[in-house]
Design an enzyme around this catalytic site. Structure first.
Site, mmCIF file in Angstrom:
data_model
loop_
_atom_site.group_PDB
_atom_site.id
_atom_site.type_symbol
_atom_site.label_atom_id
_atom_site.label_comp_id
_atom_site.label_asym_id
_atom_site.label_seq_id
_atom_site.Cartn_x
_atom_site.Cartn_y
_atom_site.Cartn_z
ATOM 1 N N LYS A 44 0.831 -1.198 0.000
ATOM 2 C CA LYS A 44 0.000 0.000 0.000
ATOM 3 C C LYS A 44 0.872 1.258 0.000
ATOM 4 C CE LYS A 44 -3.732 -0.254 2.235
ATOM 5 N NZ LYS A 44 -4.539 -0.596 3.400
ATOM 6 N N ARG A 100 -3.278 2.852 8.423
ATOM 7 C CA ARG A 100 -3.555 1.589 7.734
ATOM 8 C C ARG A 100 -2.334 0.691 7.689
ATOM 9 N NH1 ARG A 100 -7.941 2.527 3.673
ATOM 10 N NH2 ARG A 100 -8.462 4.714 3.814
ATOM 11 N N GLY A 158 -7.699 -7.367 4.103
ATOM 12 C CA GLY A 158 -8.589 -7.454 5.266
ATOM 13 C C GLY A 158 -8.023 -8.214 6.452
ATOM 14 N N MET A 197 -5.334 -7.465 8.333
ATOM 15 C CA MET A 197 -4.797 -6.647 9.427
ATOM 16 C C MET A 197 -5.731 -5.462 9.659
ATOM 17 S SD MET A 197 -0.758 -6.834 8.686
ATOM 18 C CE MET A 197 -0.951 -6.615 6.946
ATOM 19 N N ARG A 244 -3.454 -1.663 -6.344
ATOM 20 C CA ARG A 244 -2.627 -2.875 -6.257
ATOM 21 C C ARG A 244 -3.040 -3.797 -7.394
ATOM 22 N NH1 ARG A 244 -5.483 -5.086 -0.716
ATOM 23 N NH2 ARG A 244 -7.578 -5.035 -1.530
ATOM 24 N N HIS A 271 -15.710 -8.964 2.263
ATOM 25 C CA HIS A 271 -14.646 -9.849 2.734
ATOM 26 C C HIS A 271 -14.746 -11.251 2.154
ATOM 27 C CE1 HIS A 271 -12.982 -12.786 5.574
ATOM 28 N NE2 HIS A 271 -11.958 -11.963 5.515
ATOM 29 N N ARG A 296 -2.260 -47.553 -12.820
ATOM 30 C CA ARG A 296 -2.128 -48.460 -11.668
ATOM 31 C C ARG A 296 -3.087 -49.625 -11.902
ATOM 32 N NH1 ARG A 296 -2.002 -43.155 -8.748
ATOM 33 N NH2 ARG A 296 -0.229 -43.165 -7.324
ATOM 34 N N ARG A 307 1.798 -50.040 -15.094
ATOM 35 C CA ARG A 307 2.538 -50.592 -13.970
ATOM 36 C C ARG A 307 1.929 -51.935 -13.597
ATOM 37 N NH1 ARG A 307 2.547 -47.713 -8.321
ATOM 38 N NH2 ARG A 307 0.437 -48.561 -8.249
ATOM 39 N N GLU A 348 11.301 -45.872 -6.099
ATOM 40 C CA GLU A 348 10.478 -45.349 -5.006
ATOM 41 C C GLU A 348 10.976 -45.782 -3.633
ATOM 42 O OE1 GLU A 348 6.382 -46.503 -5.773
ATOM 43 O OE2 GLU A 348 6.984 -48.370 -6.694
ATOM 44 N N SER A 405 10.886 -44.203 -13.480
ATOM 45 C CA SER A 405 9.819 -43.265 -13.115
ATOM 46 C C SER A 405 9.822 -43.161 -11.594
ATOM 47 C CB SER A 405 8.469 -43.778 -13.615
ATOM 48 O OG SER A 405 7.453 -42.897 -13.190
ATOM 49 N N GLY A 418 8.599 -42.788 -8.131
ATOM 50 C CA GLY A 418 7.339 -42.897 -7.378
ATOM 51 C C GLY A 418 7.543 -42.140 -6.072
ATOM 52 N N THR A 419 7.293 -40.856 -6.138
ATOM 53 C CA THR A 419 7.656 -40.007 -4.987
ATOM 54 C C THR A 419 6.695 -40.141 -3.814
ATOM 55 O OG1 THR A 419 6.611 -38.233 -6.240
ATOM 56 C CG2 THR A 419 9.019 -38.302 -6.228
ATOM 57 N N ASN A 420 5.568 -40.820 -4.016
ATOM 58 C CA ASN A 420 4.707 -41.066 -2.849
ATOM 59 C C ASN A 420 5.412 -42.034 -1.910
ATOM 60 O OD1 ASN A 420 2.816 -39.563 -4.270
ATOM 61 N ND2 ASN A 420 1.850 -41.394 -5.134
ATOM 62 N N ASP A 421 5.803 -43.164 -2.476
ATOM 63 C CA ASP A 421 6.513 -44.135 -1.636
ATOM 64 C C ASP A 421 7.907 -43.638 -1.270
ATOM 65 O OD1 ASP A 421 4.921 -46.421 -0.937
ATOM 66 O OD2 ASP A 421 4.717 -46.752 -3.097
ATOM 67 N N CYS A 456 5.928 -40.046 -11.310
ATOM 68 C CA CYS A 456 4.498 -40.331 -11.354
ATOM 69 C C CYS A 456 3.858 -40.277 -9.977
ATOM 70 C CB CYS A 456 4.229 -41.674 -12.023
ATOM 71 S SG CYS A 456 4.985 -43.050 -11.169
ATOM 72 N N TYR A 488 9.943 -36.148 -18.359
ATOM 73 C CA TYR A 488 8.501 -35.883 -18.253
ATOM 74 C C TYR A 488 8.041 -35.928 -16.799
ATOM 75 C CZ TYR A 488 7.704 -40.915 -17.501
ATOM 76 O OH TYR A 488 7.709 -42.172 -16.989
HETATM 77 C C1 PEP Z 1 4.361 -43.617 -5.809
HETATM 78 O O1 PEP Z 1 4.682 -44.328 -4.880
HETATM 79 O O2 PEP Z 1 4.735 -42.440 -5.938
HETATM 80 C C2 PEP Z 1 3.447 -44.134 -6.837
HETATM 81 C C3 PEP Z 1 3.142 -43.386 -7.893
HETATM 82 O O3 PEP Z 1 2.880 -45.334 -6.618
HETATM 83 P P1 PEP Z 1 1.630 -45.574 -5.620
HETATM 84 O O4 PEP Z 1 1.129 -44.227 -5.220
HETATM 85 O O5 PEP Z 1 0.659 -46.360 -6.382
HETATM 86 O O6 PEP Z 1 2.286 -46.337 -4.512
HETATM 87 MG MG MG Z 2 4.346 -46.473 -5.053
#
Ligand code: PEP
Ligand code: MG
Length: 883
Positions: free
Chosen positions: A25, A95, A104, A106, A345, A461, A571, A627, A752, A771, A773-776, A838, A858
């Site tokens: 501001k 202000r 809104g 503060m 702004r 608001h 999957r 997979r 993974e 690939s 598998g970033t979840n595991d 993935c 990718y």
């Molecule tokens: C993972 O582990 O990132 C994955 C893509 O496999 P899932 O989620 O099926 O374990």
């Molecule tokens: Mg997995």
């Protein structure tokens, strides 16, 4: 060190670029003043002072009082009035203004400098005693609330000063605030002061300097109030940033009918259409518009009521938009026909407006395509892609309000922010339904799927905050009556009343403002022409390919329409969630020997073959990564008696025998158990038959002219030997199943597990692609269960132990370092190794940028996030260019 920057009178110390020091501001007030625009004079106390005060228990740096006195003297000179003077008193606003926009969140104090003496002077000077007392009652209430902390009890819907004012209105038979006479206003002031004395034990301060320092302190303190804190966390704004405080000479929109106050956007913030858009109130002060107390008029009306001021506003709006090369959100006041600018702004906007404005600004020659891409917040595209109510199934609406923030939402109604949180914690989808929202409700709005209010407007608001969050919101639904303490509401009108209680279901349409009782079918989003244009620019820049995670032809089709360049993860176990299929999978899991398993697999084979064939057809010409089975067993074992009985009948066993089998298979840590390729090391026939289904499907569609590119993926590999064996098995089964059909295929692996990252060079000997598998990988790197982390992770986030949920936003330091190690190892063995991701992170913008930097080929993400990933991938390239 100088702690204050002055602005006004056609010049300013500071510019728009000084946001870090002056707040958004203050910096933009300085910019507007230096552009020669009509800005009331004032000064900004820098964010340095806020940081100092936080570090010194609210104390200020030496010399600040002298600087304030000096700055105030200059404002007095420019305004031709003196602070606390008994004949020509200066009134100021105080202000907040942080470097990042926090609308809104503060506090603000207006009309500061009034007491019993100065109010009399203002009354005489303006020749308008009613106006003077209107300012005074506003100031005492605002000061009481904001600085002195006079507030209602938690469960009370009405604030004390509102209650007193409503009583006074009732007594004097005044419908609206403007109907209050001078005498009524005097009475309100006296009652407000009495309430302050009662609630705080101290009288309201008459000394104007005490008032000023009280207000400055309160605004700095408001940086740390709970709603600002929630907002900062949601928007990743660091607490160390601090707020600035701007003190500015008041101009008055409440001096009569040739006065007004309002907010305007240089383009429509919902649709992005290039038109002056906004609302105003005549004879009012700014808080009235934002607070939604009176229903404002559309800005077009201003052209009729105050044409000269409107023309000036339109001129200034265009000038500011051209100057900042972005849509602006303006606050203005008109005092006796003369326009004053109080704020500009970059305007908050819906995802749709974001895309349209960016594309239009390129067409208008104000931005380059690449600049337009950098203006797009990829996460906000979510809104453009959201479902809407199916037009074919649209009944007459029950009630209607203003379309404050687009999209459709279905949920169970709750009437307080607290209830919203409680219900949401139990996994319910809720709609927050309120008479009006205040910033106190932000924690409830955050968890709600949609917001419905009886009061407010397009810039109140609830509207501003919901639009910022990309949440469906309907405001000013005048038929709505909410009784929050009783947990009920009703739509009243046309002699009818429809009652609602907590937990009842409504559907909201934030794009039309319509409200429906009960759930309605939704249809997926349509992508407008502007998005197509933007995506062309995006695709010309990005280097990462974007694929989708899809297990069904419907998902695959949706993803393809969003621009997916293949499937990065199918999957296969997800293809078995339907009741008639899961039985076959269960038969396979509990089978006691290979023959039993082959019998169950024989039932699965034709289903899989037709599923795969359909996926190949949808993705004609594009790669499809399939997979092989990775079922964490606990997700597939039967637990309920009926399921056990069904399985027993199907297998010709007794329920006791099946129950025993289930008990034998039950694991303490199924996520770390007999899943992924471990299942196929013990029971190779599972992967063999799945591969046969893939190969036969590929051969079939290839013969029909479809270009098929299957990529077979082995999950959860921990040692290279697993992949060596399974690659041999899969390769053989695939060649046999193809029976000479010309289908090029590859065999790769998921990475993974931390160990897989470390020995990636050895694993790569047997892999055509990786690939991640970033979840595991996140689960196993953090040692944090994917299924249970939700129990305590929120505490980690609340307390700042973790910056974000590592299952949503890729952890660059830990998981990221392992990924880099894995990519390096894999490519050391195979320089051209194809690398993708993935896990869920594949559609999260900052994670996509990480993948770009790490040299991925990718990313793969859920269908609705494909456009988001495409934009994030392009931004990663452009950001690199900048760096
Ligand atoms: C993972 O582990 O990132 C994955 C893509 O496999 P899932 O989620 O099926 O374990
Ligand atoms: Mg997995």
């Amino acid at each position: 060190m100088k702690h204050i920057r002055q602005f006004g009178g056609g010049s300013a110390e500071g510019r728009a670029k000084d946001k870090a020091l002056l707040g958004g501001k203050g910096a933009n007030l300085a910019e507007m003043a230096s552009l020669g625009l009509p800005v009331p004079p004032g000064f900004t106390i820098t964010t340095d002072v806020c940081r100092y005060a936080i570090a010194h228990a609210g104390g200020y740096p030496d010399g600040l009082d002298a600087e304030v006195a000096e700055a105030l003297a200059k404002v007095e000179e420019l305004a031709g009035a003196k602070f606390g003077d008994h004949s020509a008193p200066l009134l100021v606003s105080v202000r907040s203004g942080a470097p990042a926009s926090m609308p809104g969140m503060m506090d603000t104090i207006l009309n500061l400098g009034l007491n019993d003496d100065t109010v009399a002077a203002i009354a005489t000077k303006s020749n308008n005693p009613r106006f003077a007392w209107d300012c005074y009652r506003r100031f005492v209430a605002m000061y009481g609330e904001v600085v002195l902390g006079v507030a209602a009890a938690e469960e009370d819907d009405e604030q004390p000063f509102d209650r007193i004012l409503n009583d006074v209105k009732a007594k004097h038979r005044a419908h609206k605030d403007q109907d209050l006479s001078e005498a009524a206003l005097r009475e309100a002031v006296a009652l407000f002061k009495a309430e302050i004395l009662r609630a705080t034990g101290t009288p309201f301060p008459d000394d104007v300097r005490t008032q000023l320092w009280g207000a400055i302190g309160a605004v700095f303190r408001s940086w740390n109030n709970p709603r600002a804190d929630v907002y900062r966390k949601m928007n990743n704004i660091p607490v160390a940033m601090g707020t600035a405080v701007s003190v500015q000479a008041m101009v008055f929109g409440n001096l009569g009918d040739d006065c007004a106050t309002g907010v305007a956007f240089t383009r429509n913030p919902s649709t992005g259409v290039a038109e002056l858009y906004g609302e105003f109130l005549t004879n009012a002060q700014g808080e009235d518009v934002v607070a939604g107390i009176r229903t404002p008029e559309g800005i077009a009306e201003l052209a009729k009521k105050l044409p000269a001021a409107y023309a000036e506003l339109a001129r200034v709006a265009k000038l500011l938009e051209d100057h900042f090369r972005d849509m602006q959100d303006l606050e203005f006041t008109i005092q006796h026909g003369k326009l004053f600018m109080l704020q500009t702004r970059n305007g908050k906007r819906t995802g749709t407006a974001m895309v349209k404005v960016a594309v239009d600004l390129v067409a208008e020659g104000k931005l380059t395509p690449n600049e337009a891409v950098m203006r797009v917040d990829p996460a906000k595209l979510d809104e453009v892609l959201h479902p809407t109510i199916d037009p074919k199934a649209r009944p007459a609406f029950t009630a209607k309000g203003l379309p404050a923030s687009p999209g459709a939402a279905i949920g169970k109604v709750v009437f307080t922010a607290k209830a919203a949180e409680e219900w949401a914690q139990r996994g319910e989808t809720v709609l927050l339904v309120r008479t009006d929202t205040s910033p106190e409700d932000i924690h409830g709005m955050k968890v709600a799927a949609g917001i419905l209010t009886a009061r407010g407007g397009m810039t109140s608001h609830s509207a501003v905050v919901a639009r910022g969050m990309g949440k469906c919101c309907v405001t000013a639904c005048t038929a709505l009556r909410v009784d929050a303490p009783k947990k009920t509401a009703a739509f009243v009108g046309g002699g009818k009343e429809i009652k609602l209680k907590e937990g009842d279901v409504l559907t909201l349409d934030g794009s039309t403002g319509e409200v429906f009782v009960g759930p309605l079918p939704l249809v997926p989003a349509k992508l407008g022409a502007e998005l197509g244009t933007l995506m062309q620019w995006v695709d010309a820049v990005r280097k990462l390919r974007v694929r989708t995670n899809a297990d069904t032809p419907i998902d695959a089709r949706t993803a393809r329409s969003f621009g997916a360049e293949g499937i990065g993860l199918c999957r296969t176990e997800h293809m078995f969630f339907q009741p008639e299929r899961i039985l076959a999978v269960r038969e396979m899991i509990v089978a006691s020997d290979e023959t039993g398993r082959r019998t169950a697999l024989a039932k699965i084979l034709p289903m899989q073959r037709s599923d795969f064939a359909e996926l190949f057809r949808v993705m004609d010409g594009l790669p499809v990564t399939i997979r092989l089975l990775d079922p964490p067993l606990h997700e597939f074992l039967p637990h309920a008696q009926a399921e056990i009985d069904e399985l027993a009948t199907s297998l010709g066993l007794t329920p006791q025998q099946v129950a025993q089998k289930v008990s034998d298979l039950t694991e303490a840590n199924p996520m770390l158990g007999h899943r992924g390729c471990r299942l196929a090391i013990t029971f190779p026939e599972i992967y063999e038959i799945q591969t046969r289904a893939i190969g036969e499907a590929a051969a079939e569609v290839a013969r029909a002219g479809v270009a098929v590119h299957p990529e077979i993926m082995i999950p959860l590999v921990m040692v290279p030997e697993e992949l060596r064996r399974l690659r041999e098995l899969v390769g053989k089964a695939m060649t046999e199943a193809l029976g000479g059909a010309d289908v090029p295929f590859t065999i790769g692996t998921m990475i993974e597990l931390p160990r897989a990252c470390v020995v990636a060079d050895k694993i790569a000997e047997h892999a055509d692609f990786f690939s991640f598998g970033t979840n595991d990988l996140t689960q196993t790197t953090f040692g944090l269960s994917r299924d249970d982390a939700g129990r305590f992770l929120p505490t980690y986030l609340d307390r700042g132990v973790l910056p974000s949920d590592p299952f949503a936003v890729l952890d660059p330091d830990g998981v990221g370092a392992l990924i880099e190690l894995g990519v390096r190892g894999g490519r050391a063995t195979k320089p051209g190794l194809k690398v993708g991701i993935c896990g869920e992170h594949g559609g999260e913008p900052s994670s996509v940028e990480f993948c770009h930097r790490a040299g991925f080929d990718y990313v793969s993400c859920s269908p609705f996030r494909v456009p988001i990933a495409r934009v994030a991938a392009a931004r990663a390239v452009l950001a690199e260019g900048k760096a």
